[in-house]
Design an enzyme around this catalytic site. Structure first.
Site, PDB file in Angstrom:
ATOM      1  N   SER A 274       0.827  -1.219   0.000  1.00 10.12           N
ATOM      2  CA  SER A 274       0.000   0.000   0.000  1.00 10.12           C
ATOM      3  C   SER A 274       0.857   1.264   0.000  1.00 10.12           C
ATOM      4  O   SER A 274       0.498   2.262  -0.634  1.00 10.12           O
ATOM      5  CB  SER A 274      -0.922   0.014   1.222  1.00 10.12           C
ATOM      6  OG  SER A 274      -1.837  -1.047   1.163  1.00 10.12           O
ATOM      7  N   ASP A 275       1.975   1.258   0.705  1.00  7.94           N
ATOM      8  CA  ASP A 275       2.867   2.410   0.695  1.00  7.94           C
ATOM      9  C   ASP A 275       3.435   2.644  -0.696  1.00  7.94           C
ATOM     10  O   ASP A 275       3.516   3.777  -1.172  1.00  7.94           O
ATOM     11  CB  ASP A 275       4.016   2.214   1.691  1.00  7.94           C
ATOM     12  CG  ASP A 275       3.606   2.513   3.119  1.00  7.94           C
ATOM     13  OD1 ASP A 275       2.811   3.446   3.323  1.00  7.94           O
ATOM     14  OD2 ASP A 275       4.078   1.823   4.027  1.00  7.94           O
ATOM     15  N   ALA A 276       3.855   1.557  -1.342  1.00 12.19           N
ATOM     16  CA  ALA A 276       4.431   1.683  -2.679  1.00 12.19           C
ATOM     17  C   ALA A 276       3.388   2.187  -3.677  1.00 12.19           C
ATOM     18  O   ALA A 276       3.666   3.068  -4.492  1.00 12.19           O
ATOM     19  CB  ALA A 276       4.996   0.343  -3.131  1.00 12.19           C
TER      20      ALA A 276
END
Length: 203
Positions: free
Chosen positions: A175-177
């Site tokens: 999700s961060d990426a």
């Protein structure tokens, strides 16, 4: 602001100046992608402690690998944005920048006097990327968010688990990426619009 050193990676975004005051992964990852394509990214960290990502394992020979990967191709400075002196120094950077990347909880920068009006007065053409868990205005705007929260809420962890078993988090914060990738894409779209219509101002 001194010119970017010649060792930074040249590319199609050479000449673009990005101020990265974000921390951990999603925001720095977005700024890092811009740096990969030649933008001059200035990473701002708190004096003493730096980005919280510096403390995240794994470390090799005392070097935090996540921090090293996420903040590659950037120049670094320390500023305490809680203090008037830090805000003033940031203002000098902002006045000559093209992009600001931040991922503080909504309202945090406003309390420090780094609000939308202040930024616009300094630089009406500034593009600002604000990466937060639940947006700036929604009903969950004040709640914190990290990759694992969204991977669970979206059902992604259920897809990664074994049939009939428990949901599973991957070892990589997907999700961060994804958030960082779409953040960088949003910055490029805003800059494209500004180039096509210089009177439109920053977004």
């Amino acid at each position: 602001m001194p010119p970017a050193p010649p060792h930074l990676h040249p590319g199609p975004l050479s000449g673009l100046c990005v101020i990265d005051i974000s921390s951990v992964i999603a925001g720095p990852f977005a700024a890092g992608l811009l740096a990969d394509f030649g933008a001059d990214v200035i990473k701002v960290e708190l004096p003493g402690v730096g980005d919280a990502l510096r403390a995240l394992a794994p470390h090799k020979d005392g070097v935090p690998l996540w921090w090293k990967v996420t903040n590659r191709n950037k120049r670094g400075v320390t500023l305490d944005l809680h203090l008037p002196e830090g805000r003033e120094a940031l203002g000098r950077l902002i006045a000559r920048a093209d992009v600001l990347v931040e991922n503080f909880r909504p309202g945090t920068l406003d309390r420090w006097g780094i609000d939308k009006a202040w930024l616009n007065d300094l630089n009406p053409k500034l593009t600002t990327l604000r990466l937060t868990g639940f947006g700036q205005t929604g009903p969950k705007r004040d709640e914190p968010g990290f990759a694992r929260v969204f991977e669970a809420m979206s059902g992604f962890t259920h897809l990664c688990g074994e049939a009939g078993g428990n949901p599973v988090h991957l070892g990589y914060p997907v999700s961060d990426a994804v958030g960082g990738l779409f953040g960088a894409l949003g910055v490029l779209a805003a800059l494209h619009k500004l180039k096509a219509d210089p009177t439109s101002g920053g977004q």
